[in-house]
Design a protein around this motif. Structure first.
Motif, PDB file in Angstrom:
ATOM      1  N   MET A 104      -1.986   5.851  -5.312  1.00 43.84           N
ATOM      2  CA  MET A 104      -3.405   5.053  -4.630  1.00 43.84           C
ATOM      3  C   MET A 104      -3.672   3.725  -5.010  1.00 43.84           C
ATOM      4  SD  MET A 104      -5.984   6.510  -1.948  1.00 43.84           S
ATOM      5  CE  MET A 104      -7.288   5.520  -0.712  1.00 43.84           C
ATOM      6  N   GLU A 155      -3.751  10.220  -2.256  1.00 39.94           N
ATOM      7  CA  GLU A 155      -4.470   9.806  -0.802  1.00 39.94           C
ATOM      8  C   GLU A 155      -4.660  10.918  -0.019  1.00 39.94           C
ATOM      9  OE1 GLU A 155      -3.971   5.672   2.456  1.00 39.94           O
ATOM     10  OE2 GLU A 155      -2.563   5.980   0.983  1.00 39.94           O
ATOM     11  N   PRO A 178       2.192   2.079  -3.761  1.00 45.66           N
ATOM     12  CA  PRO A 178       1.510   2.063  -5.686  1.00 45.66           C
ATOM     13  C   PRO A 178       1.978   1.958  -6.695  1.00 45.66           C
ATOM     14  CG  PRO A 178       0.649   4.260  -4.415  1.00 45.66           C
ATOM     15  CD  PRO A 178       2.208   3.545  -3.601  1.00 45.66           C
ATOM     16  N   HIS A 218       1.139  -1.430   0.317  1.00 44.55           N
ATOM     17  CA  HIS A 218      -0.033   0.386   0.067  1.00 44.55           C
ATOM     18  C   HIS A 218       1.035   1.269   0.084  1.00 44.55           C
ATOM     19  CE1 HIS A 218      -3.538   2.168   0.575  1.00 44.55           C
ATOM     20  NE2 HIS A 218      -2.658   2.930   1.403  1.00 44.55           N
ATOM     21  N   GLN A 219       1.666   1.296   0.457  1.00 45.65           N
ATOM     22  CA  GLN A 219       2.702   2.118   0.815  1.00 45.65           C
ATOM     23  C   GLN A 219       3.787   2.380  -0.630  1.00 45.65           C
ATOM     24  OE1 GLN A 219       4.963   0.740   4.517  1.00 45.65           O
ATOM     25  NE2 GLN A 219       4.742   3.287   4.942  1.00 45.65           N
ATOM     26  N   SER A 234       0.325   6.083   1.622  1.00 44.39           N
ATOM     27  CA  SER A 234       0.809   5.387   0.598  1.00 44.39           C
ATOM     28  C   SER A 234       2.472   7.131   0.453  1.00 44.39           C
ATOM     29  CB  SER A 234       0.486   5.916  -0.706  1.00 44.39           C
ATOM     30  OG  SER A 234       1.144   6.564  -2.634  1.00 44.39           O
TER      31      SER A 234
END
Length: 308
Positions: A107, A93, A33, A30-31, A101
């Motif tokens: 995101m 985000e 993308p 998630h961090q 993100s």
């Protein structure tokens, strides 16, 4: 016996250490993308985890994709595939939290980070019990789901030609945690995109009669497209036409020379999708053919139209 195996798999998935590993994977993805066909970091993470599990794979597939195979030791059987998409969306985000993100303007707003983590979780569980499996399970980490036909490109490479059935799941924040939703028949709509540029004749806003205003035509086109579903589609059939962007000039006092509009259309059937495709093009073509204003005989509007 199959029921017992399923229960054991679920129990293993609830072990705190497994849950923590899976949660960590999802947050790492998630961090960072990545957009369609740019999933290099995500693909590398997937390959590293598969290497650690001892699961063989093919890479690259459709540029950044990965297809792994778990061969059962219980004898011959069918070949099933499990699939997850990897790409993110070009969205900023805005929520402030520890795992937001770190990539500006990108995101995982559609849950593909969770999908990848889930498929890696399945890989770990299935690999630990591969001796009990009959046949093979292929794990498909697909790139470019968001409007770039990544699934088509994966299939085109032939890595799934021997698959008997393929399964996928999409998270839904409207369902309670732990709930699985399904039903017989089609479940998700097919979609496509369209983009049209309408070119007229620019001019000063104080003398609109001397211009050929594409803004008016584009505005009328948007309204006409909304009538396709409302008045041409059976109310018992699911269909959507959404115009999602409209871009023209920048100045307050200048009629622009051209306007670009576009969006998506969706249907639950192939027939419905092709009908919308045909009618969208007809509606836009018909709009630019309508003469307007005192200079109508001299006016000329040009249309550049594409399905993406």
């Amino acid at each position: 016996m199959a029921t017992t195996a399923a229960v054991l798999l679920l129990e293993e998935a609830r072990v705190p250490a497994f849950e923590a590993w899976l949660l960590g994977l999802r947050r790492r993805i998630h961090q960072h993308p990545e957009l369609a066909f740019q999933e290099h970091r995500t693909s590398a993470l997937v390959r590293a985890e598969l290497d650690a599990l001892g699961v063989p794979y093919v890479w690259p597939v459709a540029r950044t994709g990965v297809v792994a195979t778990i061969a059962g030791g219980g004898g011959p059987g069918p070949v099933f595939a499990l699939r997850a998409d990897m790409d993110a969306l070009p969205i900023q985000e805005m929520v402030e939290w520890e795992f937001k993100s770190k990539e500006d303007g990108k995101m995982h707003a559609c849950g593909h980070d969770a999908h990848v983590a889930m498929l890696l979780g399945a890989a770990r569980l299935l690999q630990s019990r591969k001796d009990d499996l009959k046949g093979k399970v292929k794990l498909v980490f697909q790139p470019a789901e968001e409007g770039h036909a990544g699934g088509y490109h994966v299939l085109h490479e032939g890595v799934l030609d021997d698959v008997d059935a393929i399964f996928a799941v999409h998270i839904d924040t409207h369902l309670p945690v732990g709930t699985v939703g399904s039903r017989p028949g089609p479940f998700l709509a097919g979609s496509a995109r369209f983009k049209a540029t309408i070119t007229g004749k620019g001019g000063h806003a104080a003398v609109p009669h001397a211009a050929v205003d594409p803004v008016v035509v584009a505005s009328s086109t948007v309204l006409s497209l909304q009538q396709l579903v409302a008045r041409e589609i059976d109310p018992l059939q699911s269909a959507v036409v959404s115009v999602t962007f409209l871009k023209g000039g920048e100045a307050f006092n200048v009629i622009p020379e051209s306007v670009t509009l576009g969006g998506t259309f969706r249907s639950m059937t192939t027939q419905g999708l092709f009908y919308l495709k045909k009618r969208i093009k007809e509606v836009i073509n018909n709009m630019i053919m309508r003469p307007t204003g005192p200079l109508a005989p001299l006016q000329q509007l040009v249309l550049c139209f594409n399905f993406l």
